[in-house]
Design a protein around this motif. Sequence first.
Motif, PDB file in Angstrom:
ATOM      1  N   VAL A  86      20.263  -8.205 123.586  1.00 47.82           N
ATOM      2  CA  VAL A  86      19.423  -9.303 123.083  1.00 47.82           C
ATOM      3  C   VAL A  86      18.970  -8.946 121.666  1.00 47.82           C
ATOM      4  CG1 VAL A  86      18.577  -9.951 125.362  1.00 47.82           C
ATOM      5  CG2 VAL A  86      17.313  -8.270 124.038  1.00 47.82           C
ATOM      6  N   PHE A  87      18.440  -9.920 120.952  1.00 51.09           N
ATOM      7  CA  PHE A  87      17.944  -9.660 119.597  1.00 51.09           C
ATOM      8  C   PHE A  87      16.451  -9.334 119.650  1.00 51.09           C
ATOM      9  CE2 PHE A  87      21.724 -12.221 118.597  1.00 51.09           C
ATOM     10  CZ  PHE A  87      22.338 -11.330 117.730  1.00 51.09           C
ATOM     11  N   LEU A  88      16.093  -8.226 119.064  1.00 50.75           N
ATOM     12  CA  LEU A  88      14.698  -7.772 119.102  1.00 50.75           C
ATOM     13  C   LEU A  88      13.769  -8.699 118.333  1.00 50.75           C
ATOM     14  CD1 LEU A  88      15.081  -3.934 118.563  1.00 50.75           C
ATOM     15  CD2 LEU A  88      15.002  -5.217 120.676  1.00 50.75           C
ATOM     16  N   GLU A  89      14.321  -9.423 117.375  1.00 51.01           N
ATOM     17  CA  GLU A  89      13.480 -10.271 116.523  1.00 51.01           C
ATOM     18  C   GLU A  89      13.177 -11.620 117.160  1.00 51.01           C
ATOM     19  OE1 GLU A  89      16.369  -8.976 115.559  1.00 51.01           O
ATOM     20  OE2 GLU A  89      15.816  -7.412 114.128  1.00 51.01           O
TER      21      GLU A  89
ATOM     22  N   LEU B  14      14.832 -12.962 108.960  1.00 54.13           N
ATOM     23  CA  LEU B  14      13.501 -13.038 108.343  1.00 54.13           C
ATOM     24  C   LEU B  14      12.476 -12.190 109.092  1.00 54.13           C
ATOM     25  CD1 LEU B  14      13.309 -16.806 107.358  1.00 54.13           C
ATOM     26  CD2 LEU B  14      13.305 -14.859 105.812  1.00 54.13           C
ATOM     27  N   ARG B  15      12.702 -11.986 110.397  1.00 63.22           N
ATOM     28  CA  ARG B  15      11.754 -11.187 111.174  1.00 63.22           C
ATOM     29  C   ARG B  15      12.108  -9.696 111.180  1.00 63.22           C
ATOM     30  NH1 ARG B  15      11.359 -15.103 116.465  1.00 63.22           N
ATOM     31  NH2 ARG B  15      10.391 -16.889 115.440  1.00 63.22           N
ATOM     32  N   ASP B  16      13.183  -9.352 110.510  1.00 64.05           N
ATOM     33  CA  ASP B  16      13.577  -7.943 110.431  1.00 64.05           C
ATOM     34  C   ASP B  16      12.764  -7.304 109.297  1.00 64.05           C
ATOM     35  OD1 ASP B  16      14.744  -5.501 110.079  1.00 64.05           O
ATOM     36  OD2 ASP B  16      16.803  -6.236 110.064  1.00 64.05           O
ATOM     37  N   ARG B  17      11.558  -6.858 109.635  1.00 60.71           N
ATOM     38  CA  ARG B  17      10.604  -6.404 108.609  1.00 60.71           C
ATOM     39  C   ARG B  17      11.126  -5.225 107.797  1.00 60.71           C
ATOM     40  NH1 ARG B  17       5.040  -6.324 112.048  1.00 60.71           N
ATOM     41  NH2 ARG B  17       4.999  -8.519 112.602  1.00 60.71           N
ATOM     42  N   TRP B  22      12.910  -3.384 102.320  1.00 60.62           N
ATOM     43  CA  TRP B  22      13.820  -2.750 101.358  1.00 60.62           C
ATOM     44  C   TRP B  22      14.465  -3.747 100.413  1.00 60.62           C
ATOM     45  CZ3 TRP B  22      13.151   1.987 100.295  1.00 60.62           C
ATOM     46  CH2 TRP B  22      12.687   2.875 101.256  1.00 60.62           C
ATOM     47  N   THR B  23      14.681  -4.964 100.874  1.00 63.01           N
ATOM     48  CA  THR B  23      15.375  -5.927 100.013  1.00 63.01           C
ATOM     49  C   THR B  23      14.429  -6.743  99.145  1.00 63.01           C
ATOM     50  OG1 THR B  23      15.402  -7.500 101.841  1.00 63.01           O
ATOM     51  CG2 THR B  23      17.379  -6.181 101.532  1.00 63.01           C
ATOM     52  N   MET B  24      13.151  -6.838  99.513  1.00 62.46           N
ATOM     53  CA  MET B  24      12.247  -7.639  98.691  1.00 62.46           C
ATOM     54  C   MET B  24      11.023  -6.854  98.213  1.00 62.46           C
ATOM     55  SD  MET B  24      10.704 -11.426  99.293  1.00 62.46           S
ATOM     56  CE  MET B  24       9.224 -11.044 100.163  1.00 62.46           C
TER      57      MET B  24
END
Lengths: 310, 407
Positions: A86-89, B14-17, B22-24
């Motif tokens: 599953v995707f964690l986000e 977008l939720r991959d903090r 690192w990218t922004m």
Amino acid sequence: MLIRVKNLVKRYGDLLALDHFNLEVREGEILGLLGPNGSGKTTTINCILALLKYDKGSVEVFGKPMTPDAYESKRNIGVVMQNVAVFLELTVEENIDYFCGMYVEDVKTRRALVEEAIEFVGLSEYRRFRPNKLSGGLLRRLNIACGIAHKPKLIILDEPTVAVDPQSRNKILEGIRELNRNGATVVYTSHYMEEVEQLCSRIVIMDKGKTLASGTKEELKAMINRGEIITVELYFLEPDDLAHIRQLPHVADAQYSANRLTVRYDNGQHNLLTLLDYLKSRGLSFERVYSEQPTLNDVFLEITGRQLRD
Amino acid sequence: MAMHVFKYRMKCLLRDRETVFWTMVFPLLLATMFHFAFGHLVGDTVSFEPVKVAVVDSPAYQNEVFLKEMLGALSAPGDGQVLDLTIADETEAQRLLSEGEVVGVITVGEDGLGSPVGGEGARSGSVRLTVAQSGLNQSILKAILDDYLHSYATVYSIVSQNPTALGGLIERLYSRSSYTRQVSYSEAVPKPMLSAFYALVAMACMYTSFWGMRNTIDVQADLSYQGARRSVAPTHKLAVVLCDFAAALLISLGEILVLLAYLVFALKVNFGDQIGFVVLTCLVGCVAGVSFGTFVGTLFRRSVGAKIGALIGATMAMSFLAGLMVVDMKHWVARNAPVLTYINPAALISDAFYSLYVYDNLNRFFVNIGLLLAISAAFCFVSYLQLRRERYASLRLTSRSYVRLRV
């Protein structure tokens, strides 16, 4: 026949993972694929799903050759991977919606299916949770919901209860039975023989990439030269009585030591009743009595000389 | 179906903090550090403070009419003011110098300039400059006095040896001739430190490769469990790859535009006035970045950690060679290994910004953009060859996502 695997050969370098493996899955059954770790269960599943290349053989699903672009067949297959995929986000609800949406385009239908899946696995109160906030058992349930939300005709579950608490395990097994009652054909791989015995209508035992035996659990147990074992706690037993017990119907062997009488049977029925009748007739008082039925592990042991969990 | 995959891909990314940082966020922090380190060197106006100097008031100084006139002219208030002149007696002048109120003290000897011919008289101190330390302002004062003395000696020599040549001499003294011709391609003032900011944007563009790599990991069954699950779904793999790429590109472009806005509006970094082409450079830079990440993700069958390590190493090397850490590196590479300039996406992005700022014509800009697109196309083609593979030899998964789960 929903799945037909013929003479499948798969090598990982020098390791022969599947050795001319054959498998047939009939519509409406729960087929258990039982074998120790490394026996080739997951490799078989991945070959059936056209994820893995194989060296030889053929795989047909719904009567058609299974290929990576067999989209019509894939649409009717639900897969619950061995590991949580599953995707964690995404939240619980979003994960189920996402994977369901890869099978079902209509938004209304999909919403209803997602709701049903959430209810089915009992994750209603966790729908807004991200996966890393869920316990191992709840994660497994989410993993199942992602695989079955689109209501497939064929469901393949690859060891879905590994590292799951007993409560979640029972919930998962009950859910699988319900899916089957609702018309889905199930292929269930596991190295937990109790689960397979409890759940599956037909069982294939495999090891080292080969089929060792197949049939219902009764048929499999009948294949081995061993029935139940009855143990009776006795304070006293004359050697004559022991010799007489050895003459009772279906008794293969009887031993008495440390105040315990152990009787092994070949097979047969009402063995316990016959033994207790004899002890009463001889006026022998006894304390506790245990009866052990043969297990699939005994079948595996008899065929391979090894324990299933070696 | 495509919108469904795209929408959820946007949410996931977008939720991959960690990757958003690192990218922004990281480029924004780096830009702020650059600004405090050398931001004053890239502003549009450089203020020049007149050099503070004291002249010892004496009869000899009062007699040196030309010197007085020159110093008066150089210290006249206005845009051209070079000196901030204080006339004081010797004691006061020395006090000002010792207290750092002035950077030098000019003293005219009792004999005045006298005869400077032969040099000895002039050097022996007819006009003396006293400074407390060396530095730029002190050098300016010395240059002014040297120039004055040189002109004085020239006039003195001509008057004494050939008075007939005096006509027109004064006019020529005030004119300066250059014997080289300057050809300007632009009205912009080249500022080397701008390259560092342009290289920073280039680095940020290359950092978008993390999105490309994440997409690749999430779509391949032999790299992640999510990839395996998506591979068994009845959705064409190429469609999923394209939707993921579009989501990554949109997010990347948004991030780069935020960085650009921060640089232009908050830090006042000049990107020229061709804003359309600046945005085009950002877009093409993001295409190059995301493609590069996709390429590295498919390049070798190693663990995800190894791929991330390779990606970080490659993007940092590219940014270094584009002049991120050492501004002159870009020129060094151009001189010693010119081919790297044409195959390094970070250098091409940085140079596209610089050519937009410096050159009036767009030839060099479009060469950069063309090369970037060609490199991106090459990355995409190789990635496609890898991703189109329909079955895998083995599924030994090492997904970082799974590692983070508690199962």
